[in-house]
Every structure is written in structure tokens, then in C-alpha cells.
Motif scaffolding. Structure first.
Motif: not given
Length: 247
Positions: A105-116, A137-153
């Protein structure tokens, strides 16, 4: 540094044996937990930590048992004059279904989550049935997900910290508030996990690990780390925040 306000919004509830929260403590005690979406307000950005359930049980019995109103995602945001499309950022503690069912539902949001978490949601272990890839699946396909690998500000005053207690990619969220550093835990627990009763402290245990965990020994140490860094602890399913508008 920017200081933020945190608004806990109840987006569902669960009733189960207390040991799902408190490892080896509370067997046979039925316990009611809220499922939260945490709205963070400040510096003109609109952020949520987790998005809750898509179709939460909103019965009178559930609300009475919890002692709080249960909202749908749209209703909960509307309380703060927002809609899902207004959100700029989603921060995920992890990707179990009850924490990410409203992402699409959050079509304009960047989504931060750990890659694991992204690996696990597509390749879940049989023991962990709560990963359901359809919700992302939908937010992955739209390119919204920003994978993280470590502590991040992510923004000044908001830091995601890798705390793999409950899941391999679990991330706690530290938020600068007027009252100090608030930490929304990246693992499913309640306040009692951090403040055990005398019977547990008498066993030389300073905390109780989450009932569902990756490694119970590591989880214990991670909890001590989180407890030490926080001025304000916000356990992911603590009922006391269900009727609090702002932290």
C-alpha cells in the motif's frame, strides 16, 4: 540533531502461550500481545517501523482482551492525518508476515530491511512458517526495497542496528527523541524480557531471551547490548504502549 516523536499504532493482536515471548518462562499462561506499526514523526519525513497485518482481527473481544483499539493500516495512519501513499520510508525489524503485510500500500516509500531477511523470505526454513513472500513481491518488483548489510544511519537521528536474536536479519531501530534514545527492538519480546521477575534474577539472569530465537545464547547477549544502549526501551510487542499516543 533532529529529534523525533514515536506513535505506536496497534495493527493486530495475538493470543498465545507466554513462552512465545519469554524463553522457558510462563508455560501455560495465555498472553495477549499487540502487533504494532510505529509511526515516526519529525523533520518533515513520514516513517513507519513495520506495517502490521493487512486484515487484523478487530472484534470487540480482541480489543477488550488487549485493552486497546485495533486499527487497520489505513485507519491507523488516518488517526495522524496520513495515508499509506504519504509515507516516505518503511523500516523493517524483520519480514515475518505480521510485520510487513501492508507494504504494497506504501507506493511512495523506500523500504529498508536487512538482506538476510530477503534471503529468508524467499527460502524459508520449514521451522519458520511466518515468512510469506507474497507480501513483498510487489515492492521488490517496483524497486522500493533498499537492502542493508550492516548497522546504518538511515537519517540523522535514526539508526538501524543488526540484532539477530529473533531472526537472522533482525534490525532494531534507534530513534533520537526529546527524552533520549528510544530503541524499537528488532526481535519479538515484551518488557518482562528486559526486566525479569525476582525468580529469574535469582538465577543470575539479567534478561529473558525471546521465546522464538535463532540462537538462545546469542539472543541473551544481544538483549544486554540493546538494554545498555537505550534510554527508552520499546519491546516489539509490549502491551503497555497500546494506549499511548506518543513516545
Amino acid at each position: 540533531m533532529t529529534q523525533y516523536k514515536i506513535h505506536p499504532i496497534v495493527m493486530g493482536s495475538k493470543l498465545f502461550d507466554k513462552t512465545m515471548m519469554t524463553y522457558q518462562y510462563g508455560y501455560g499462561q495465555m498472553y495477549n500481545i499487540p502487533i504494532y506499526c510505529w509511526l515516526i514523526e519529525g523533520d518533515g519525513v513520514r516513517i513507519v517501523v513495520d506495517t502490521g497485518e493487512a486484515a487484523p482481527g478487530k472484534t470487540a473481544a480482541r480489543e477488550k482482551a488487549l485493552g486497546a483499539k485495533v486499527y487497520t493500516f489505513v485507519e491507523g495512519l488516518a488517526k495522524w492525518n496520513l495515508s499509506p501513499s504519504d509515507l516516505n520510508i518503511i523500516l523493517h525489524t524483520h519480514l515475518h508476515n505480521d510485520h510487513c503485510e501492508n507494504d504494497d500500500k506504501c507506493v511512495n516509500a523506500d523500504i529498508y530491511v536487512h538482506e538476510k531477511e530477503l534471503i529468508r523470505i524467499h527460502q524459508p526454513h520449514p521451522l519458520d512458517f511466518r515468512y510469506m513472500e507474497d507480501y513483498i513481491l510487489e515492492v521488490e518488483e517496483s524497486g522500493q526495497i533498499k537492502p542493508l548489510t550492516k548497522d546504518t544511519e538511515v537519517l540523522p537521528g535514526i539508526t538501524m542496528i543488526h540484532t539477530p536474536a529473533h531472526t537472522e536479519g533482525g534490525m532494531s531501530v534507534m530513534v533520537e527523541t526529546p527524552a533520549g534514545k528510544a530503541v524499537i527492538t528488532g526481535f519479538c519480546c515484551i518488557m518482562e524480557n528486559f526486566n525479569p521477575p525476582p525468580a529469574i534474577r535469582g538465577m543470575d539472569m539479567e534478561v529473558i531471551p525471546p521465546g522464538t530465537h535463532v540462537n538462545v545464547y546469542d539472543s541473551y547477549d544481544i538483549m544486554l547490548k540493546v538494554k545498555a544502549m537505550a534510554d527508552i526501551l520499546l519491546p516489539l510487542h509490549e502491551p503497555e504502549f497500546a494506549n499511548i499516543d506518543t513516545i
